[in-house]
Design a protein around this motif. Structure first.
Motif, PDB file in Angstrom:
ATOM      1  N   LEU A  59      42.456  51.786  50.668  1.00 59.50           N
ATOM      2  CA  LEU A  59      42.452  51.058  49.560  1.00 59.50           C
ATOM      3  C   LEU A  59      41.159  51.382  48.667  1.00 59.50           C
ATOM      4  N   ASN A  60      41.131  50.532  47.515  1.00 57.85           N
ATOM      5  CA  ASN A  60      40.027  51.029  46.821  1.00 57.85           C
ATOM      6  C   ASN A  60      38.470  50.846  47.508  1.00 57.85           C
ATOM      7  N   HIS A  61      38.100  51.771  47.771  1.00 57.04           N
ATOM      8  CA  HIS A  61      36.752  51.944  48.524  1.00 57.04           C
ATOM      9  C   HIS A  61      36.647  51.312  49.762  1.00 57.04           C
ATOM     10  N   LYS A  62      37.980  51.104  50.408  1.00 56.45           N
ATOM     11  CA  LYS A  62      37.952  50.725  51.733  1.00 56.45           C
ATOM     12  C   LYS A  62      38.971  51.274  52.567  1.00 56.45           C
ATOM     13  N   VAL A  63      38.809  51.370  53.850  1.00 55.08           N
ATOM     14  CA  VAL A  63      39.468  51.883  54.874  1.00 55.08           C
ATOM     15  C   VAL A  63      40.120  50.871  55.973  1.00 55.08           C
ATOM     16  N   VAL A  64      41.523  50.745  56.260  1.00 48.87           N
ATOM     17  CA  VAL A  64      41.926  50.014  57.221  1.00 48.87           C
ATOM     18  C   VAL A  64      42.473  50.732  58.288  1.00 48.87           C
ATOM     19  N   VAL A  65      42.073  50.589  59.468  1.00 50.69           N
ATOM     20  CA  VAL A  65      42.700  51.273  60.716  1.00 50.69           C
ATOM     21  C   VAL A  65      43.105  50.472  61.659  1.00 50.69           C
ATOM     22  N   ASN A  66      44.333  50.676  62.099  1.00 51.08           N
ATOM     23  CA  ASN A  66      45.028  49.943  63.440  1.00 51.08           C
ATOM     24  C   ASN A  66      44.952  51.124  64.284  1.00 51.08           C
ATOM     25  N   PRO A  67      44.346  51.004  65.523  1.00 49.71           N
ATOM     26  CA  PRO A  67      44.325  52.157  66.379  1.00 49.71           C
ATOM     27  C   PRO A  67      45.671  51.938  67.347  1.00 49.71           C
ATOM     28  N   GLY A  68      46.331  50.995  67.143  1.00 50.73           N
ATOM     29  CA  GLY A  68      47.669  51.165  67.995  1.00 50.73           C
ATOM     30  C   GLY A  68      47.459  50.302  69.366  1.00 50.73           C
ATOM     31  N   SER A  69      48.194  50.626  70.155  1.00 46.20           N
ATOM     32  CA  SER A  69      48.103  50.131  71.748  1.00 46.20           C
ATOM     33  C   SER A  69      47.827  50.976  72.566  1.00 46.20           C
ATOM     34  N   VAL A  70      47.193  50.550  73.695  1.00 45.82           N
ATOM     35  CA  VAL A  70      47.071  51.288  74.947  1.00 45.82           C
ATOM     36  C   VAL A  70      48.237  50.924  75.926  1.00 45.82           C
ATOM     37  N   GLY A  71      48.628  49.782  75.719  1.00 47.93           N
ATOM     38  CA  GLY A  71      49.514  49.642  76.880  1.00 47.93           C
ATOM     39  C   GLY A  71      51.087  49.076  76.553  1.00 47.93           C
ATOM     40  N   LEU A  72      51.427  48.522  75.188  1.00 47.19           N
ATOM     41  CA  LEU A  72      52.618  48.088  75.064  1.00 47.19           C
ATOM     42  C   LEU A  72      53.076  48.743  73.632  1.00 47.19           C
ATOM     43  N   GLN A  73      53.865  49.839  73.740  1.00 47.19           N
ATOM     44  CA  GLN A  73      54.295  50.486  72.381  1.00 47.19           C
ATOM     45  C   GLN A  73      55.283  49.886  71.707  1.00 47.19           C
ATOM     46  N   ALA A  74      55.760  48.808  71.791  1.00 46.89           N
ATOM     47  CA  ALA A  74      57.040  47.954  71.249  1.00 46.89           C
ATOM     48  C   ALA A  74      57.261  46.669  71.734  1.00 46.89           C
TER      49      ALA A  74
END
Length: 148
Positions: A59-74
């Protein structure tokens, strides 16, 4: 360095920060909506989760990170509306954030783990939906998600 971290959004653990799920499937929110939601956050990097989907949004001057999941992918959920979240990959995911002066490097990683064993545990616990999700990274579509 302090990095704000949210399970869901700033307002609620049950709200997705990055994804709009009103259609039943995750669609990344537009930049103006995200800029508005994060306008009072001063930090450049923001971590979020809840959707289990690895994401990186600049985004403008920001970064949003979702690392995901270690144990349930859906998974399939009916709150706040019926929706499906899927990575289509059973591997665990996480992110590494490295700082080098003014530069920030973000690396999403996928790693193998014993998801066969995890699926057997889900089966023993009476969760056939999790068995399928753990093995495939996809959700059982046992209901029409557009129904209300």
């Amino acid at each position: 360095m302090f990095i704000p971290t949210f399970h869901g959004s700033l307002e609620s653990n049950q709200e997705y920060l990055l994804e709009d799920i009103t259609s039943g499937y995750p669609i990344i929110k537009n930049e103006s909506e995200l800029d508005h939601k994060l306008s009072h956050v001063d930090q450049k990097i923001i971590l979020c989760g809840h959707s289990h989907l690895p994401q990186l949004k600049y985004l403008n001057h920001k970064v949003v990170v979702n690392p995901g999941s270690v144990g349930l992918q859906a998974y399939y959920d009916d709150f706040p509306v019926k929706h499906i979240m899927e990575t289509s990959d059973p591997r665990a995911s996480y992110a590494i954030i490295e700082f080098d002066g003014d530069s920030i490097n973000i690396d999403h990683r996928k790693v193998e783990y014993d998801y066969q064993k995890a699926s057997k545990m889900a089966e023993q616990n009476g969760r056939p939906d999790w068995v399928y999700s753990l093995l495939t990274g996809k959700a059982i579509k046992n209901s029409n998600i557009t129904d209300s």
